[in-house]
Design an enzyme around this catalytic site. Sequence first.
Site, PDB file in Angstrom:
ATOM      1  N   GLY A 359       0.842  -1.200   0.000  1.00 32.04           N
ATOM      2  CA  GLY A 359       0.000   0.000   0.000  1.00 32.04           C
ATOM      3  C   GLY A 359       0.871   1.242   0.000  1.00 32.04           C
ATOM      4  O   GLY A 359       0.406   2.362   0.185  1.00 32.04           O
ATOM      5  N   GLN A 530       4.073   8.082   3.142  1.00 32.21           N
ATOM      6  CA  GLN A 530       4.634   7.029   3.976  1.00 32.21           C
ATOM      7  C   GLN A 530       5.313   7.599   5.217  1.00 32.21           C
ATOM      8  O   GLN A 530       5.193   7.055   6.310  1.00 32.21           O
ATOM      9  CB  GLN A 530       5.610   6.209   3.149  1.00 32.21           C
ATOM     10  CG  GLN A 530       5.628   4.772   3.603  1.00 32.21           C
ATOM     11  CD  GLN A 530       6.529   3.918   2.752  1.00 32.21           C
ATOM     12  OE1 GLN A 530       6.833   4.264   1.623  1.00 32.21           O
ATOM     13  NE2 GLN A 530       6.944   2.814   3.278  1.00 32.21           N
ATOM     14  N   GLU A 597      10.249   3.116   7.551  1.00 33.50           N
ATOM     15  CA  GLU A 597      10.264   3.047   9.005  1.00 33.50           C
ATOM     16  C   GLU A 597      10.751   4.282   9.729  1.00 33.50           C
ATOM     17  O   GLU A 597      10.382   4.534  10.878  1.00 33.50           O
ATOM     18  CB  GLU A 597      11.068   1.804   9.424  1.00 33.50           C
ATOM     19  CG  GLU A 597      10.218   0.569   9.230  1.00 33.50           C
ATOM     20  CD  GLU A 597      11.006  -0.708   9.025  1.00 33.50           C
ATOM     21  OE1 GLU A 597      10.967  -1.544   9.920  1.00 33.50           O
ATOM     22  OE2 GLU A 597      11.651  -0.875   7.970  1.00 33.50           O
TER      23      GLU A 597
HETATM   24 MO1  MOS Z   1       9.153  -3.786   8.770  1.00 37.55          MO
HETATM   25  S1  MOS Z   1       8.777  -3.896  10.783  1.00 37.55           S
HETATM   26  O1  MOS Z   1      10.755  -4.414   8.709  1.00 37.55           O
HETATM   27  O2  MOS Z   1       8.000  -4.731   8.002  1.00 37.55           O
END
Ligand code: MOS
Length: 631
Positions: A359, A530, A597
């Site tokens: 996504g 994101q 992340e």
């Molecule tokens: Mo991410 S927590 O490495 O999918």
Amino acid sequence: MVVAESLEQARDAARHVRIEYERYEAVLDFGRVKDASYAPEKVKTDPPDSLRGNLEMGLRDAAATVDVLYTTPTEHHNPMEPHATIAAWDGDRLTLYDSTQYVTGVRTAVSKTLGIAPEQVHVICPYVGGGFGCKGSTWSHVVLAAMAARRAGCPVKLVLDRPQMFGPVGARPQTEHRMVAAADAGGRLNALRHDVAAVTSFIEDWIEPSALMTRMLYDCPNLETRHRLSRLNIGTPTFMRAPGEATGSFALESALDELACALEMDPIELRLRNYAEQDPEKGTPWSSKSLRECYRQGAERFGWQRRTPRPGSMREGGKLVGLGMATATYPANRSQASAMARLLPDGTALVRSGTQDLGTGTYTVMTQVAADTLGLPLEKVRFELGDSSFPGAPVSGGSQSVASVAPAVRAAADALRKKLIEMAVGDPASPLHQAGIEDVRIEDGWLRRQSEPARREALTALLARHGGQPVEATMQSRPGDEKTAYSHHSFGAVFAEVHVDPDLGEIRVARIVGSYGVGRLLNRKTGRSQLMGGIVWGVGLALLEKTDYDLRDGRAVNANLSEYHVPVNADIGEIDVIVVDEDDPRINPLGAKGIGEIGITGVGAAIANAVYHATGKRIRDLPITLDKLLD
Ligand code: MOS
């Protein structure tokens, strides 16, 4: 697992299953087993403990020392789409339609578990309704669906319901961080210690690698870190968005704020005085680092200079106002990946790689890269993914899909482009016959001689003369020596403004500014979304999310979205994302670092630091709920 012809039948039948257990005393309380902790073998690929310099020496003659404990609770992934699998057998061949971050990983795990060859398992996953790490490994429901389908002799569909997402399908583990930080009067960090304790199951050691970032973020000569595990009778924890950095940055960046307060120094200034010009743990240069620029641009956009340092000194409309900041960071990972590019007789291209789209925009970005390399308009390129029969790609985890797969797509498209040019140049019937290879460009579906633009032909014409057959190329791409010669990380700065009701303790996050150096951003829209999504989750981590276990039976008591709180629109104020100009020729040929992340990192601390600035109360236990402020 109960299989029936309808969901209602299956649910009803499941209620009639009676299971007899022998009862043993369960170990469920982290607080009571901490002494039984042990070191895991590895933390990712690094040793669990680290030491540089001499911590005792560093603690001597410090102008300010912080020695505190931060704690974070168990959290559960709640993608909108839960885990879901359809299993169908055709003879001894198994097809799995699975919601996963890793189609080839599912193939490997399932074939191993069932004792069949990987070639007998075909995994298909064109779309994922959110993953965040929980779909990075293959959990038991996938194998159960396959076993049930074989037994039932027909396809079986298994969808976990929301409460089951709080079962043994992974979680972010409960953690505890002892932080010691000491600095001289000039704000030079002389000692830093980060001891992490986390829970795992009795089945497997899984560690939240929270102190890895502490090893590399600041230029501190005396540093000690440690990771320890305690076993509980719970499901094995797993990756959850920025595993390690999400919780580790809360501890480290809160401690830095406490140190800045003790030194009466501006928190950004403290960080700048300890800026790491190279990786202090490995001694290698950064592949790129724009953190200074992130602090500068973020502070300016946020209006950091209007902050008055004294806690409780800023107010607005009866609310206490707090401004806080923190550093964000996440490794810039890259793995081996492959892709195939094929030009079809109608002049369109089909490009494939066995990667996934969570996504986040993998389809979009890979289409861009392929179209750009092939010299075709976007609408003439179809990119396909999510199929274990496609050229292999890594798990869509660790923020590595773009950095790993885009170079493979580019390499395959480039190899195809060269093939087509060579075909034209070697073809006496082509207007490009005997042109120099370097002189020929493909633009908008046309082969064209640069030195003589009138000499051109359409790709469709070239293919038609060659029997109307498709032309294709498959390429693999992998990191080389640069992987060890440089240290690869993304960096950023997060600024938060909170408004706290002095009577009720209610916290509202009015504004967050996040500024990031992530190499070359391939798509502004999907990239910004994101990073913003990461920040939103950071608000959840800071203020809302916590799984409560019943210590009698180890079950989550708030296994639903009305009692396990994730941020909703009403919880989110203004979010401003800045991506600073950064070029990183060393991470991969496209210069792109991952962004999945880093957005969540630093947000917990920025909000906790803002809450302290607003109220003078230092909350070291997440989530920061109003009862803790009213205490
Ligand atoms: Mo991410 S927590 O490495 O999918």
